[in-house]
Design an enzyme around this catalytic site. Sequence first.
Site, mmCIF file in Angstrom:
data_model
loop_
_atom_site.group_PDB
_atom_site.id
_atom_site.type_symbol
_atom_site.label_atom_id
_atom_site.label_comp_id
_atom_site.label_asym_id
_atom_site.label_seq_id
_atom_site.Cartn_x
_atom_site.Cartn_y
_atom_site.Cartn_z
ATOM 1 N N ASP A 85 -8.942 -4.955 0.429
ATOM 2 C CA ASP A 85 -7.730 -4.260 0.475
ATOM 3 C C ASP A 85 -6.889 -4.434 -0.785
ATOM 4 O O ASP A 85 -5.692 -3.798 -0.859
ATOM 5 C CB ASP A 85 -6.955 -4.977 1.688
ATOM 6 C CG ASP A 85 -7.666 -4.319 2.864
ATOM 7 O OD1 ASP A 85 -8.294 -3.551 3.037
ATOM 8 O OD2 ASP A 85 -7.444 -5.295 3.946
ATOM 9 N N LYS A 102 0.149 -3.750 5.030
ATOM 10 C CA LYS A 102 -0.134 -2.479 5.348
ATOM 11 C C LYS A 102 -0.629 -2.272 6.888
ATOM 12 O O LYS A 102 -0.688 -3.393 7.404
ATOM 13 C CB LYS A 102 -1.395 -2.156 4.294
ATOM 14 C CG LYS A 102 -2.754 -3.012 4.352
ATOM 15 C CD LYS A 102 -3.485 -2.565 5.614
ATOM 16 C CE LYS A 102 -4.706 -3.518 5.822
ATOM 17 N NZ LYS A 102 -5.214 -3.497 7.275
#
Length: 281
Positions: free
Chosen positions: A133, A8
Site C-alpha cells: 500500500d 485509505k
Amino acid sequence: MKIESYGKINLGLDVLYKREDNYHELSTIMQQIDLSDILTIKDIKEGIKLESNHRDVPLDSRNLVYKSWEKIKEKTGINRGVHININKRIPVAAGLAGGSTNAAATLKGLNELWDLKLNEEELRNIAVEIGADVPFCTMGGTALAEGIGEKLTKLKSFKNHQLLLINPGMGISTVEVYKKLRLKGKRTLDTNKIISSIENNDIKTLSDNMINVMEEVVLENNPIIEEIKNDLIKYGSLKPLMSGSGPTVFGFFDDLDKLHYCKDKLEEKYTKGIVVEGKTI
C-alpha cells in the site's frame, strides 16, 4: 518538520492469484481519506529513534517507518540519523493503511528534510520495496492499484463525499487473512463499474458495486463485521464495505443528517470501538 499521514479505504478489492514470488496479484481501487496520523521528524546525529503515543506501534525494525529510513539511505547512499514521533489517530491493524501511510510520509519527509530532490516516481519505486500500500500512500488521491500495488492508475478525484468508519476495536493480521484466502477462478469485482461510478460522481451505484474478497475470510471468525454492516444500513448508510483486510467497515451517505444520526446510534453500541466521521480528499 511535521507531516500529516493520511489513511485509505478500498472501494473495491480483488485478489487474483498468488504469484511465484509469493506475493499476491491485486486489483483494488483505493481512496485517500482525511483521517490522519501526524509524524514529527527531526535530525539526530546517527541511527533512528521512534516514539509513539500508541502502545501497539512497534518502535523497532518491524515498523514500516524504520524500513523507509533504511531503504532511502540504501537508495541514496546518505547515512543520517532521524528521530520520528508517530502520533496515531488511525486505528492500528484496521485495514486503513496506517503503517503504510506512515512509511510513505517518512519517505516524503526525509526527501524534503535531507534535500534529496527525489521525484514522485523515484519515491514510488522505493515505496514498493517497503509494502503493497505504500506506493499509493505516497501518491494519494483516488487510484486503481494493480500488481502488488505498484501499478497505479490515477483516477478522477472522488473527494468531498461523506462516509462513516466503524472500527470494532480489534486488530486483524493482513498476513493471516492472505493465508486463509480461497482464490476462486470466477472474479466478482467489476472495476469498470466502480471507475464509471467515480467518473459520474455516483455514490449509490458505487456502493452497490463495492466488493472486497477478503470479507468472506474475515467474517468466519469475526461475525461482528457483518453486524456492523447491518447496523450501518439500518441507520441510513448506503451498502457498506470492509476496508482492506479489516476490521474497519465504512459506508457512504446521501444525506448528512443520516450520517450524524447513524454515528450517534452506533457510538451507543460500539463503545469500545472507534467511530470516525471523515471526508474523502
